[in-house]
Design a protein around this motif. Structure first.
Motif: not given
Length: 154
Positions: A91-95
């Motif tokens: 649901r949350e990540f670094t792109q």
């Protein structure tokens, strides 16, 4: 690349902008204040961005006259997806996005720079020996296994 165009954009965007394409509406986390004033619509229709494309488009439009084209951009920021977390999906990540944009046609040699840049970055990270496949736009795929990488042109 970071010397040329590293940017950071706000994490929130108007919902109308984030859902303009239609198919992404289930992926957007909408935000509102707990003590929201029902008569105040100023911040009531905002959401967290689910990728970096929309913020980059807005950044480009806002700074168009200040940018030098072709413009190279590297952006690494958190993004949020309103989908069920599952194996390999968060649901949350670094792109991390790397783009080169131009007014008119973009010469092919800019596409050729991206796999080289990815190879340099990935081999410098000292990753464990597991496969990582990176799709780079329309022209290249980079496969990384530990400190070795292979550039493919489909």
């Amino acid at each position: 690349m970071s010397r040329n165009g590293s940017i950071e954009t706000p994490s929130v965007e108007p919902l109308s902008v984030l859902t303009a394409k239609g198919e992404t509406s289930n992926e957007v986390y909408a935000l509102r204040r707990l003590q929201e004033d029902a008569d105040d619509a100023s911040d009531s229709r905002i959401g967290l961005h689910f990728d970096l494309a929309v913020p980059f488009a807005r950044y480009t439009a806002q700074h168009f006259n200040e940018l030098v084209f072709p413009f190279k951009r590297c952006q690494m920021q958190r993004v949020w997806r309103g989908e069920r977390a599952q194996d390999g999906r968060f649901r949350e990540f670094t792109q991390c996005d790397i783009d080169v944009i131009n007014v008119g046609r973009l010469p092919l040699h800019f596409d050729a720079e991206l796999p080289r840049l990815i190879h340099e970055v990935m081999t410098s990270l000292d990753l464990p020996a597991r496969a990582l496949d990176i799709k780079t736009g329309r022209s290249f795929r980079v496969s990384v296994r530990g400190s070795e990488s292979v550039i493919h042109r489909p």
